[in-house]
Structure formats: C-alpha cells, structure tokens
Design an enzyme around this catalytic site. Structure first.
Site, mmCIF file in Angstrom:
data_model
loop_
_atom_site.group_PDB
_atom_site.id
_atom_site.type_symbol
_atom_site.label_atom_id
_atom_site.label_comp_id
_atom_site.label_asym_id
_atom_site.label_seq_id
_atom_site.Cartn_x
_atom_site.Cartn_y
_atom_site.Cartn_z
ATOM 1 N N ASP A 158 -54.692 -12.582 -58.314
ATOM 2 C CA ASP A 158 -54.227 -12.302 -56.963
ATOM 3 C C ASP A 158 -55.408 -12.190 -55.993
ATOM 4 O O ASP A 158 -56.438 -11.586 -56.322
ATOM 5 C CB ASP A 158 -53.429 -10.991 -56.976
ATOM 6 C CG ASP A 158 -52.733 -10.700 -55.672
ATOM 7 O OD1 ASP A 158 -51.925 -11.523 -55.229
ATOM 8 O OD2 ASP A 158 -53.013 -9.624 -55.090
ATOM 9 N N GLU B 121 -64.083 -15.880 -75.383
ATOM 10 C CA GLU B 121 -64.111 -15.165 -76.656
ATOM 11 C C GLU B 121 -62.897 -15.520 -77.520
ATOM 12 O O GLU B 121 -62.875 -15.230 -78.719
ATOM 13 C CB GLU B 121 -64.115 -13.649 -76.422
ATOM 14 C CG GLU B 121 -65.388 -13.121 -75.756
ATOM 15 C CD GLU B 121 -65.256 -11.660 -75.358
ATOM 16 O OE1 GLU B 121 -64.195 -11.045 -75.674
ATOM 17 O OE2 GLU B 121 -66.174 -11.124 -74.720
#
Length: 570
Positions: free
Chosen positions: A216, A267
């Site tokens: 956002d 990751e």
C-alpha cells in the site's frame, strides 16, 4: 522452508518462480466477500467456503485486502497489529485453513501490507503517546512541536489525502503527521525499529504460506522532514518531480528499504513476490518493478483512459516498452476498492471523460446525474476486460466485476463507512459504492452474502439480477464470459509479446496477434464493422451476420472477439 510453511498443503502449487508474470489475480475485500457467521461482515471462513467458486472462475491468485485487527477508520488500512487477524474476521487458524484451501485449489495468495502508517491503536503508537515528547517511543512516528504564539498551530499547513489537516494535536502540545486519516499516524522509516519490524512481518506471513504482498502507498515511506517545512502550495507545485526530491513521495531512500525486503523475499523458494501501489510518473515506476526491489508495480493507465482505441493503443504500447526495459511484467487493472467500478464509468457520457472524476460526481448525485446508460456501461466493460485479459502480463480483477456489477450510489449517509465521506461532506461520497457485499443467491436473505439478513453496507434490490446463482445458469452472463475467457487465457498465454495487426484503416478498431495463432479485435465504435476471418474463441457480446452480405460476419459496436488465426511466420 520453515516448519510452519511445510505444514501447509501446497501440493498443487508449482514452484515456478515466474508464476506471477501472466497471472490472473482476483482482489477480495474481505468484509464484503462472504459472511460465514451472519453478523453482516465478511470473514475468512466465508472466503474459504467460496474457494470452489474462485477455482471455477479460473483465477491464479487472490489478493486479500487488509484483514488485520482494526477500528476500520479506513476500511482496515488502519492496522492495530500486523501479525494477527481481526477477531471479527476470524483467527490465525482460520487464516491457515483459508491458505491451505486456496493452495489445494491451485490458487496462490497475495496479502495487503500497509507500511506507511499504523492505526492510532497500534501498541507502538499508544506507547508513543504515553512516553511524551522527545522519547525514543515517539521517534518511531513523526511528531513535531506546534507553532504559533501558544504552540497550538500545526507545524505546517499540509492537507491530508482524506481532507483536513495532515497534523493531529496531542494532549502535550505536539502534533503527529498523518497523510491519510487522523487514525493513521505515519511511521518514521528512518527508525531501525520500524524497518526491522516490517521484515519480521514479511517473514511471519511468508512462513504461513503467503505467496506475495501488495504494498500500500509504496511510494510514501521515506520522507524528508527537515526544517523549514515547505508549505502545502510548495508541496503541490513539486508533486510531479521525477528526481526523487519531493519531501513526501517517491524518494530515493526507498531503494534501500525495498532492497531489504527483496532479500527477505528471496529467502523463500520460490521467492515471494510483491506489487507496489505507487502513483508515480511512468519514468519512476521502474524503480519499484526492478528485480532488486518489489519486482512489480501497478499500472493504472488503462483505468484512467477513456473507452477509446487511440488511448488504449498508446497505453498498451507504452507499457510494453516499460516491461521490456524493466524486466518486469505489466499489471492491467480497471477496477479496485478505491475507484468507481468500470461498468459505471463506461456508462457515463463520453464527453465527460472516464478518469474517475465524472464517476465521483455521479456518486455524489446519488446516481442521478449525469445520466448512466447501464447497458452500454456493461457492454463496454465486457469488451475492455476481454481485451485486457488477452494482453501479455498480469491481470488484476476486483470482486464483483465478473458479475457486471455497477457502483452502488444509493447508500444512505448514515450507513456510509469511508473516512473520505466524513472528512469532506458534500464533496466526496467516498468509496463505499464499490465495496457493497456481493450477491450470491438471488432469493436468499442478504442475497446469500451470509446466513442472516444482514450486510454492513446495504445491498440494492437490483443486485438480485446479478447474483452468482442467476449468472451461473445464464451462458450469456458476464460471469459466464469471465469463466470462458479466463480458461482460454490460461490455455493460450505464451510469450509475453504481441504484434499489432491492421484492420483496414479504421482508427477505432484495435487488433493484435498473440503467439500461438490467436488474434484479438476490439471495435470501439458504437456501430458494427467487418470482422476478419478466423474461428471465434470467445466474444464479449453476440455476433451477427452482416446485413448486406450474407455469410459475412460483423463485429458489433463496443465488442471484443478472440479469433483463432493462422500463426504468423517470424
């Protein structure tokens, strides 16, 4: 992969790291999608119950708008706790069950994250108020001393995006910054605690099986608040700068912030994805879409275009260049939780434009002026969406557009929820009209939204004809069109390229070929034009024979068709 992630059933989800490049993503506004317990508010179990619907619709992923604990000062974008679920919407266990159900259906999940501001009920903000001026706790947000003889005036004359001052006074003489509602204090992203805590949040949801994040107001986090603060007029005068020097928007420091996020995404296997909501100049969008940053950025250009062949062609061409230069994929969108639905925008008079302003004026009038041609709006929306679904890149759909829903203008003032309405009475009716709970069953209480006759925003009677059960049984409905088009899209999508095709010399007809031998033709005119040869795969409306040439086919006005044609030879 973490222990928790391994427990999520994702057996039908591929490990393709590029799954997002041409995905069809369906935005769910949780409070308005499906209610499982009859309290009138949509919830996570309601979403889980509708996974078969999403699977049959044919979407590749769901984008879930905020579901966190919130006072709903801004529809959930005022977040109390970034690592929990609003009790009215469910629990973390409900979230896990929803993710597992989506994954079993082959649908990925993208969650909304709101990093520019928290709610004023967030633990950190309560600590900041209690700690007082000059404290380390206040430094996580943006506090400033007041101005004027009595130090009771805001630090600047800045206006918030929702109207009124962007500064809210505290009881001890300071003010805090809120670019949006007063209940949404802005974080200080220069503070290491803020940066570290959001990395923790990204891992928290990624470990629970979330496949990506919609960020956002991604262009607002970094700010230069050194003195003297500019005036509001000075801010507005420099809003369109493209060198990263604006004090509040699109600053260069964001590169470092999002590089840290990218390291977290990488990751995981496959890497988590992200898409930026960044209202920036096209020349700056690359920064957010870079593979070292969020990886994808919303393109709102088609959303702001008129229903016009020239506008569409320029926008598509420009964004194809953007995709090549950035290495990202395009994001195409017509409707979302912040704008007037495109079926309504396209049904308003042509001479008033479709960029949203005329739609807001129509909402302000209660749907009375300017006059709305509902049938034309839906016809154009179907044609535009079928064109968009054929474009290379990622298609973002908003719940209810697959039913051909219009904006709901007839909401009583005492039922409205959006802070823009309350902070600008008489000027902006807000965004509630595109957030009304969906109709599922025509002859059920609340149109099947939940088990009781309750919905937190009132549903109009005309929703009955757009209920899912009505449209699912009608082969010519908008829902049936979306299902056919999305199924074909998944089958036909190949390389992220297109080749413009000619359709005589008619500037109001747009045509292009996609790899694999299919052509897309959109007639933007209100009258028919000759249709090229080819087997019809899907059309946005009925097709007729030419009246003056038996056996020849015409493409009706404001209609799109996909055709199977002979593959082009490179």
């Amino acid at each position: 992969m973490t222990e928790h992630e391994a427990s999520v059933d994702a057996s039908v989800i591929s490990d393709d790291p590029d799954w997002w490049r041409q995905a069809a993503v369906y935005q769910i506004y949780p409070r308005s999608f499906a209610d499982s317990d009859g309290d009138g508010i949509g919830d996570l179990r309601g979403i889980t119950s509708r996974v078969p619907y999403l699977r049959e619709l044919g979407v590749d992923a769901v984008w879930l708008s905020p579901f966190y604990p919130s006072a709903l000062a801004d529809g959930g974008y005022d977040v109390d706790d970034y690592r929990d679920v609003d009790p009215r919407l469910g629990t973390l266990d409900d979230f896990d069950e929803m993710v597992a159900a989506l994954h079993r259906a082959g649908i990925r999940i993208i969650t909304d994250i709101v990093p520019n501001h928290s709610s004023n009920r967030h633990e950190w903000f309560r600590e900041a108020l209690a700690a007082g001026p000059g404290s380390p706790e206040r430094d996580r947000y943006v506090f400033r001393d007041g101005h004027g003889p009595h130090l009771d005036q805001p630090p600047s004359d800045w206006e918030s995006m929702f109207g009124g001052s962007a500064w809210e006074p505290t009881d001890d003489g300071q003010f805090y910054l809120h670019l949006f509602a007063p209940e949404q204090p802005d974080f200080n992203w220069h503070h290491p605690d803020v940066r570290a805590d959001f990395l923790k949040t990204l891992r928290f949801w990624s470990d629970r099986g979330v496949d990506g994040f919609r960020v956002d107001v991604a262009h607002a986090l970094a700010k230069d608040l050194s003195h003297p603060l500019p005036t509001h007029a000075e801010l507005e005068a420099t809003r369109l700068v493209t060198d990263g020097s604006h004090p509040l928007w699109d600053r260069e420091e964001l590169d470092e912030i999002y590089a840290e996020w990218r390291a977290v995404f990488n990751e995981y296997d496959p890497p988590r994805i992200a898409v930026a909501e960044a209202w920036v100049a096209p020349s700056r969008r690359h920064r957010y879409a870079a593979e070292t940053s969020l990886g994808q950025a919303f393109n709102f250009d088609l959303l702001r275009d008129d229903f016009d062949a020239g506008d569409f062609r320029r926008t598509i061409a420009d964004n194809l260049v953007f995709a090549r230069e950035s290495g990202s994929s395009n994001t195409w969108v017509f409707s979302n939780h912040d704008v007037v639905r495109h079926a309504t925008r396209y049904g308003l008079p042509d001479d008033q434009g479709q960029d949203g302003a005329v739609g807001r004026a129509w909402v302000l009038s209660g749907g009375q002026t300017p006059p709305l041609d509902r049938d034309r709006g839906v016809r154009r929306a179907r044609a535009a969406t079928l064109l968009m679904l054929a474009l290379p890149g990622c298609a973002y759909l908003y719940q209810g557009e697959e039913l051909g829903l219009h904006e709901v203008a007839e909401i009583p003032d005492d039922a409205r929820q959006d802070p823009t309405f309350f902070r600008s009475p008489g000027v902006d009716r807000g965004r509630d009209g595109c957030r009304v709970p969906l109709p599922w069953v025509a002859d059920a209480p609340a149109f099947g939204f939940g088990p009781a006759d309750a919905s937190y925003l009132p549903q109009p009677e005309w929703f009955r004809e757009h209920a899912v059960d009505v449209e699912a049984s009608d082969p010519d409905s908008t829902l049936s069109l979306y299902r056919r088009a999305l199924a074909l899209r998944r089958e036909l999508q190949a390389a992220e390229t297109l080749t413009w095709a000619e359709h005589g010399d008619d500037p109001e007809v747009l045509a292009f070929d996609r790899p694999g031998g299919w052509r897309v033709v959109t007639n933007f005119r209100p009258r028919p034009v000759p249709m090229p040869a080819g087997d019809v795969l899907v059309a946005s409306g009925p097709l007729d024979e030419a009246s003056d040439s038996p056996g020849a086919r015409e493409l009706p006005g404001e209609t799109t068709v996909w055709l199977r044609v002979a593959p082009s030879v490179d």
